[in-house]
Design a protein around this motif. Sequence first.
Motif, PDB file in Angstrom:
ATOM      1  N   ALA A 213       0.830  -1.206   0.000  1.00 53.95           N
ATOM      2  CA  ALA A 213       0.000   0.000   0.000  1.00 53.95           C
ATOM      3  C   ALA A 213       0.865   1.259   0.000  1.00 53.95           C
ATOM      4  O   ALA A 213       0.550   2.239  -0.686  1.00 53.95           O
ATOM      5  N   ILE A 214       1.958   1.250   0.764  1.00 55.12           N
ATOM      6  CA  ILE A 214       2.871   2.400   0.772  1.00 55.12           C
ATOM      7  C   ILE A 214       3.472   2.614  -0.611  1.00 55.12           C
ATOM      8  O   ILE A 214       3.571   3.750  -1.105  1.00 55.12           O
ATOM      9  N   GLY A 217       0.880   4.099  -2.877  1.00 55.07           N
ATOM     10  CA  GLY A 217       0.633   5.482  -2.496  1.00 55.07           C
ATOM     11  C   GLY A 217       1.723   6.416  -3.015  1.00 55.07           C
ATOM     12  O   GLY A 217       1.437   7.517  -3.511  1.00 55.07           O
ATOM     13  N   THR A 354       1.100   8.903   5.809  1.00 52.72           N
ATOM     14  CA  THR A 354      -0.369   8.905   5.912  1.00 52.72           C
ATOM     15  C   THR A 354      -0.956   7.638   5.301  1.00 52.72           C
ATOM     16  O   THR A 354      -1.885   7.041   5.862  1.00 52.72           O
ATOM     17  N   THR A 355      -0.426   7.200   4.149  1.00 51.66           N
ATOM     18  CA  THR A 355      -0.889   5.954   3.544  1.00 51.66           C
ATOM     19  C   THR A 355      -0.628   4.769   4.465  1.00 51.66           C
ATOM     20  O   THR A 355      -1.490   3.886   4.631  1.00 51.66           O
ATOM     21  N   TRP A 356       0.541   4.731   5.060  1.00 51.19           N
ATOM     22  CA  TRP A 356       0.916   3.653   5.977  1.00 51.19           C
ATOM     23  C   TRP A 356      -0.057   3.553   7.149  1.00 51.19           C
ATOM     24  O   TRP A 356      -0.635   2.483   7.408  1.00 51.19           O
ATOM     25  N   ALA A 359      -3.899   2.954   5.933  1.00 52.09           N
ATOM     26  CA  ALA A 359      -4.097   1.619   5.370  1.00 52.09           C
ATOM     27  C   ALA A 359      -4.044   0.555   6.454  1.00 52.09           C
ATOM     28  O   ALA A 359      -4.866  -0.379   6.475  1.00 52.09           O
TER      29      ALA A 359
END
Length: 453
Positions: A213-214, A217, A354-356, A359
Amino acid sequence: MPTSRTGRPPVQRAPRRPAAPGPARENPVLRLYTRARKAWDRPLTAYYLILGGSLLITVLGLVMVYSASQITALQMSLPGSFFFRKQFLAAVIGAVLLLIASRMPVKLHRALAYPILAGAVFLMALVQVPGIGMSVNGNQNWISLGGSFQIQPSEFGKLALVLWAADLLARKQDKKLLTQWKHMLVPLVPVAFLLLGLIMLGGDMGTAIILTAILFGLLWLAGAPTRLFVGVLSIAGLIGVILIKTSPNRMARLACIGATEPRSGGADCWQAVHGIYALASGGIFGSGLGASVEKWGQLPEAHTDFIFAVTGEELGLAGTLSVLALFAALGYAGIRVAGRTEDPFVRYAAGGVTTWITAQAVINIGAVLGLLPIAGVPLPLFSYGGSALLPTMFAIGLLIAFARDDPAARVALSMRQPRFGRKRAGGAVPARGPRRWNTMRRRASPARSSGER
């Protein structure tokens, strides 16, 4: 001419003038909305949201770790506060890391990117060495530090990927190389796949999903074209399907999505179902702090992966919505920091952090709600686990540093007067007028780098 009883002529009173119409009363809802919008648009809003939101999540997490882990500790013949004391120690160390990260300049963060990546890769490879790495719940992703202390290097791999990738993409953007697909993918994707491979050697697919996901992103922030984005996503999805199909344990977790019985389709869904039971029995305001029933041996991992279920049982819907609101505020503040800066490193690093966090929170909470398979990832800043807490608090320090680095925020912080401290010379304290945020924005406009409106 008529006279009064006293013989004086009566007083002639002027006719009353019609009252002038007053100003129309403002709608209270509109007035409240206007005030909230002005407060939301202040330069320090993101700074306070990140600092306050992360602090509240951590403190509430400590309370829930103490409540959820007591029975588990007693069953292991340990003091009831055993897990709480370890988590509290990790929170203190994490607070120091947060303070250091929040005071470090951006150049120093960029300088630390490569050493942190090299250290994370070394530790993640060291996990696979027999006699050094150890297995916990079937995953070979831990290193024993002696006694009851362990470290999970893959958690630090998230921070390493964010910092290193942000520095890499920022340098390539300065050289205008991100318009070429090979510069966008190389060496970002190969290094990310190296980290993913080291994680999957230990069998921890949950952490691998967060790392993926990171990566996506960061590619999205870098402006990857749709065909490139879809291509990388297809390759990652194909690898994920193969890894799930070849593992009976992962297939069983997939079969437990939406399960309502402990045995669903031949799969053991005990943990997923009892998590739903805990949430369902909490009601609006919960059964009370410490009064959970499911933590008495019915719900596995009550203080780690499924601490959100115990929170729902003890604090009810009000408690769980409060936790969700805090994570939403933290995510909004991170997006705001990333969107209002013109520094590419800050944008990529803030977006990656923020993605980390978001998610990982979505995957953990979705698993507790029965909407996603159980991935075995903790709730950031909330669940028990020092290995997850330390890099996350350092990442929060990054966001705080970026929020403070905004020109308008720097001006606002410099204009604040300390409430306690030495008086000015002569003992006279000048009257403090109202703060004028628009004035501060105008003062910061010559060196603006945040896109402040």
